[in-house]
Motif scaffolding. Structure first.
Motif, PDB file in Angstrom:
ATOM      1  N   ALA A  50       0.821  -1.211   0.000  1.00 21.27           N
ATOM      2  CA  ALA A  50       0.000   0.000   0.000  1.00 21.27           C
ATOM      3  C   ALA A  50       0.858   1.264   0.000  1.00 21.27           C
ATOM      4  CB  ALA A  50      -0.929   0.000   1.207  1.00 21.27           C
ATOM      5  N   GLU A  51       2.124   1.129   0.399  1.00 19.41           N
ATOM      6  CA  GLU A  51       3.003   2.293   0.497  1.00 19.41           C
ATOM      7  C   GLU A  51       4.007   2.393  -0.645  1.00 19.41           C
ATOM      8  OE1 GLU A  51       4.829   2.008   4.310  1.00 19.41           O
ATOM      9  OE2 GLU A  51       2.957   2.281   5.418  1.00 19.41           O
ATOM     10  N   GLU A  52       4.141   1.325  -1.427  1.00 17.71           N
ATOM     11  CA  GLU A  52       5.085   1.357  -2.544  1.00 17.71           C
ATOM     12  C   GLU A  52       4.510   2.174  -3.701  1.00 17.71           C
ATOM     13  OE1 GLU A  52       8.094   0.321  -2.887  1.00 17.71           O
ATOM     14  OE2 GLU A  52       8.399  -1.051  -1.207  1.00 17.71           O
ATOM     15  N   LEU A  53       5.360   2.993  -4.310  1.00 16.26           N
ATOM     16  CA  LEU A  53       4.964   3.717  -5.504  1.00 16.26           C
ATOM     17  C   LEU A  53       5.004   2.741  -6.675  1.00 16.26           C
ATOM     18  CD1 LEU A  53       4.286   6.718  -6.113  1.00 16.26           C
ATOM     19  CD2 LEU A  53       6.613   6.929  -6.995  1.00 16.26           C
ATOM     20  N   LYS A  54       3.896   2.631  -7.392  1.00 20.79           N
ATOM     21  CA  LYS A  54       3.754   1.600  -8.419  1.00 20.79           C
ATOM     22  C   LYS A  54       3.642   2.205  -9.811  1.00 20.79           C
ATOM     23  CE  LYS A  54       0.246   0.016  -5.990  1.00 20.79           C
ATOM     24  NZ  LYS A  54       0.518   0.625  -4.667  1.00 20.79           N
ATOM     25  N   PHE A  55       3.697   1.311 -10.804  1.00 20.60           N
ATOM     26  CA  PHE A  55       3.575   1.709 -12.212  1.00 20.60           C
ATOM     27  C   PHE A  55       2.315   2.534 -12.441  1.00 20.60           C
ATOM     28  CE2 PHE A  55       1.626   0.643 -16.330  1.00 20.60           C
ATOM     29  CZ  PHE A  55       2.569   1.182 -17.193  1.00 20.60           C
ATOM     30  N   THR A  56       1.207   2.091 -11.879  1.00 26.60           N
ATOM     31  CA  THR A  56      -0.055   2.796 -12.086  1.00 26.60           C
ATOM     32  C   THR A  56      -0.046   4.192 -11.473  1.00 26.60           C
ATOM     33  OG1 THR A  56      -0.922   1.641 -10.130  1.00 26.60           O
ATOM     34  CG2 THR A  56      -1.457   0.712 -12.292  1.00 26.60           C
ATOM     35  N   ASP A  57       0.811   4.418 -10.483  1.00 28.06           N
ATOM     36  CA  ASP A  57       0.894   5.729  -9.845  1.00 28.06           C
ATOM     37  C   ASP A  57       1.654   6.740 -10.685  1.00 28.06           C
ATOM     38  OD1 ASP A  57      -0.413   4.805  -7.476  1.00 28.06           O
ATOM     39  OD2 ASP A  57       1.488   3.945  -6.782  1.00 28.06           O
ATOM     40  N   VAL A  58       2.598   6.249 -11.497  1.00 29.85           N
ATOM     41  CA  VAL A  58       3.494   7.169 -12.209  1.00 29.85           C
ATOM     42  C   VAL A  58       3.317   7.159 -13.721  1.00 29.85           C
ATOM     43  CG1 VAL A  58       5.219   7.026 -10.399  1.00 29.85           C
ATOM     44  CG2 VAL A  58       5.369   5.467 -12.331  1.00 29.85           C
ATOM     45  N   LYS A  59       2.463   6.295 -14.259  1.00 26.21           N
ATOM     46  CA  LYS A  59       2.388   6.141 -15.716  1.00 26.21           C
ATOM     47  C   LYS A  59       1.966   7.419 -16.429  1.00 26.21           C
ATOM     48  CE  LYS A  59      -2.337   4.215 -15.876  1.00 26.21           C
ATOM     49  NZ  LYS A  59      -3.147   3.099 -16.375  1.00 26.21           N
ATOM     50  N   ASP A  60       1.195   8.277 -15.766  1.00 24.65           N
ATOM     51  CA  ASP A  60       0.766   9.531 -16.381  1.00 24.65           C
ATOM     52  C   ASP A  60       1.571  10.725 -15.884  1.00 24.65           C
ATOM     53  OD1 ASP A  60      -1.299   8.279 -17.864  1.00 24.65           O
ATOM     54  OD2 ASP A  60      -2.560   8.250 -16.087  1.00 24.65           O
ATOM     55  N   GLY A  61       2.671  10.448 -15.159  1.00 21.74           N
ATOM     56  CA  GLY A  61       3.483  11.519 -14.617  1.00 21.74           C
ATOM     57  C   GLY A  61       3.025  11.881 -13.211  1.00 21.74           C
ATOM     58  N   ILE A  62       3.970  12.308 -12.379  1.00 22.27           N
ATOM     59  CA  ILE A  62       3.653  12.612 -10.991  1.00 22.27           C
ATOM     60  C   ILE A  62       4.692  13.592 -10.443  1.00 22.27           C
ATOM     61  CG2 ILE A  62       5.002  10.697 -10.050  1.00 22.27           C
ATOM     62  CD1 ILE A  62       2.827  10.293  -7.952  1.00 22.27           C
ATOM     63  N   THR A  63       4.250  14.428  -9.508  1.00 17.25           N
ATOM     64  CA  THR A  63       5.164  15.316  -8.798  1.00 17.25           C
ATOM     65  C   THR A  63       5.329  14.788  -7.387  1.00 17.25           C
ATOM     66  OG1 THR A  63       4.433  17.242 -10.075  1.00 17.25           O
ATOM     67  CG2 THR A  63       5.578  17.671  -8.007  1.00 17.25           C
ATOM     68  N   GLY A  69       5.419  10.154   1.636  1.00 18.76           N
ATOM     69  CA  GLY A  69       5.376   8.715   1.839  1.00 18.76           C
ATOM     70  C   GLY A  69       6.155   7.918   0.821  1.00 18.76           C
ATOM     71  N   HIS A  70       6.897   8.608  -0.034  1.00 17.97           N
ATOM     72  CA  HIS A  70       7.658   7.915  -1.074  1.00 17.97           C
ATOM     73  C   HIS A  70       9.137   8.262  -0.977  1.00 17.97           C
ATOM     74  CE1 HIS A  70       3.773   6.920  -2.628  1.00 17.97           C
ATOM     75  NE2 HIS A  70       3.502   8.152  -2.955  1.00 17.97           N
ATOM     76  N   GLU A  71       9.653   8.319   0.252  1.00 15.82           N
ATOM     77  CA  GLU A  71      11.031   8.764   0.465  1.00 15.82           C
ATOM     78  C   GLU A  71      12.053   7.897  -0.263  1.00 15.82           C
ATOM     79  OE1 GLU A  71       8.752   8.584   2.782  1.00 15.82           O
ATOM     80  OE2 GLU A  71       8.690  10.517   3.821  1.00 15.82           O
ATOM     81  N   LYS A  72      11.747   6.609  -0.397  1.00 15.43           N
ATOM     82  CA  LYS A  72      12.677   5.707  -1.073  1.00 15.43           C
ATOM     83  C   LYS A  72      12.878   6.120  -2.530  1.00 15.43           C
ATOM     84  CE  LYS A  72      11.229   1.482  -1.569  1.00 15.43           C
ATOM     85  NZ  LYS A  72      10.937   0.064  -1.244  1.00 15.43           N
ATOM     86  N   VAL A  73      11.788   6.403  -3.216  1.00 12.90           N
ATOM     87  CA  VAL A  73      11.861   6.795  -4.616  1.00 12.90           C
ATOM     88  C   VAL A  73      12.464   8.190  -4.750  1.00 12.90           C
ATOM     89  CG1 VAL A  73      10.507   7.302  -6.686  1.00 12.90           C
ATOM     90  CG2 VAL A  73       9.946   5.309  -5.294  1.00 12.90           C
ATOM     91  N   VAL A  74      12.023   9.110  -3.913  1.00 12.61           N
ATOM     92  CA  VAL A  74      12.557  10.473  -3.952  1.00 12.61           C
ATOM     93  C   VAL A  74      14.060  10.454  -3.692  1.00 12.61           C
ATOM     94  CG1 VAL A  74      12.536  12.735  -2.837  1.00 12.61           C
ATOM     95  CG2 VAL A  74      10.390  11.570  -3.291  1.00 12.61           C
ATOM     96  N   GLY A  75      14.481   9.690  -2.682  1.00 20.45           N
ATOM     97  CA  GLY A  75      15.894   9.607  -2.363  1.00 20.45           C
ATOM     98  C   GLY A  75      16.708   9.045  -3.505  1.00 20.45           C
ATOM     99  N   CYS A  76      16.198   8.013  -4.149  1.00 18.03           N
ATOM    100  CA  CYS A  76      16.886   7.413  -5.297  1.00 18.03           C
ATOM    101  C   CYS A  76      17.034   8.426  -6.421  1.00 18.03           C
ATOM    102  CB  CYS A  76      16.112   6.183  -5.773  1.00 18.03           C
ATOM    103  SG  CYS A  76      16.797   5.380  -7.239  1.00 18.03           S
ATOM    104  N   CYS A  77      15.968   9.143  -6.716  1.00 17.12           N
ATOM    105  CA  CYS A  77      15.988  10.114  -7.808  1.00 17.12           C
ATOM    106  C   CYS A  77      16.924  11.283  -7.499  1.00 17.12           C
ATOM    107  CB  CYS A  77      14.576  10.622  -8.077  1.00 17.12           C
ATOM    108  SG  CYS A  77      13.453   9.372  -8.759  1.00 17.12           S
TER     109      CYS A  77
END
Length: 209
Positions: A50-63, A69-77
């Motif tokens: 429920a907390e993982e950012l998924k393909f369906t969350d980002v397929k149309d673009g996201i800020t 709640g997505h520190e892992k992805v933000v940190g990686c980027c």
């Protein structure tokens, strides 16, 4: 190959404008069939679905911003951008798991994707930087991370030419080469394989010997 394109967002791009929290990233998916751009790749343990950012969350673009709640992805980027890379590959975001054909192709291609990445970030979410001995990062709290017990850890350690370990708040711990004497004791992977990768004269039994 599907990659995340990452850009620093301008205040005008964001809801809240100048009052929006920092940092802000514009993240979108791009398909690349040839001329693959330079990219970083993430190695991590999946958390709560429920907390993982998924393909369906980002397929149309996201800020994204820290604190969403997505520190892992933000940190990686952010780490990729700091190293001059505008693309990252993260399995949870870049694979459409609703397609069995795509999932199968991704699994079969994953070793090559890790091998061709400029750098792999091994994210150890159960390791706190505060617990590390700053004079010797090659210590037991890193070696005790559950990341080393994952089924995918073998190929994600061996395939990348460059791999960096990060603690849960994205503090740098050490590189694979800096950990070269310690990692084989945890994984039983031969040091020659960690340093040089696979060759035609090495089999799976030798890798784990």
């Amino acid at each position: 190959m599907r990659l995340l394109k990452i850009q620093k967002a301008e205040p005008s791009d964001l809801v809240g404008g100048l009052n929006a929290p920092e940092p802000q990233l514009l993240i979108s998916l791009e398909e690349h069939f040839s001329d693959i751009p330079r990219y970083a790749i993430l190695s991590h343990r999946w958390g709560n679905p429920a907390e993982e950012l998924k393909f369906t969350d980002v397929k149309d673009g996201i800020t994204l911003s820290k604190g969403q709640g997505h520190e892992k992805v933000v940190g990686c980027c952010l780490q990729a951008l700091a190293e001059g890379l505008e693309y990252v590959w993260i399995d949870t975001c870049c694979i459409d798991k609703s397609s069995s054909a795509e999932l199968s192709e991704a699994i079969n291609s994953m070793y090559i994707w890790y091998q061709q990445a400029v750098v792999c970030y091994a994210y150890l979410e159960d390791v706190s930087f505060a617990d590390l001995n700053l004079w010797d990062p090659k210590i037991s709290c890193v070696e005790g991370s559950v990341w080393f017990k994952r089924a995918w850890t073998l190929q994600e350690l061996v395939a990348p030419v460059a791999l960096s370990f990060f603690a849960k708040n994205w503090e740098y711990i050490a590189s694979k080469s800096e950990m070269a004497e310690r990692v084989p004791k945890v994984t039983n992977i031969a040091i020659s394989v960690l340093q040089d990768g696979l060759s035609s004269d090495i089999n799976v039994a030798q890798i784990m010997s």
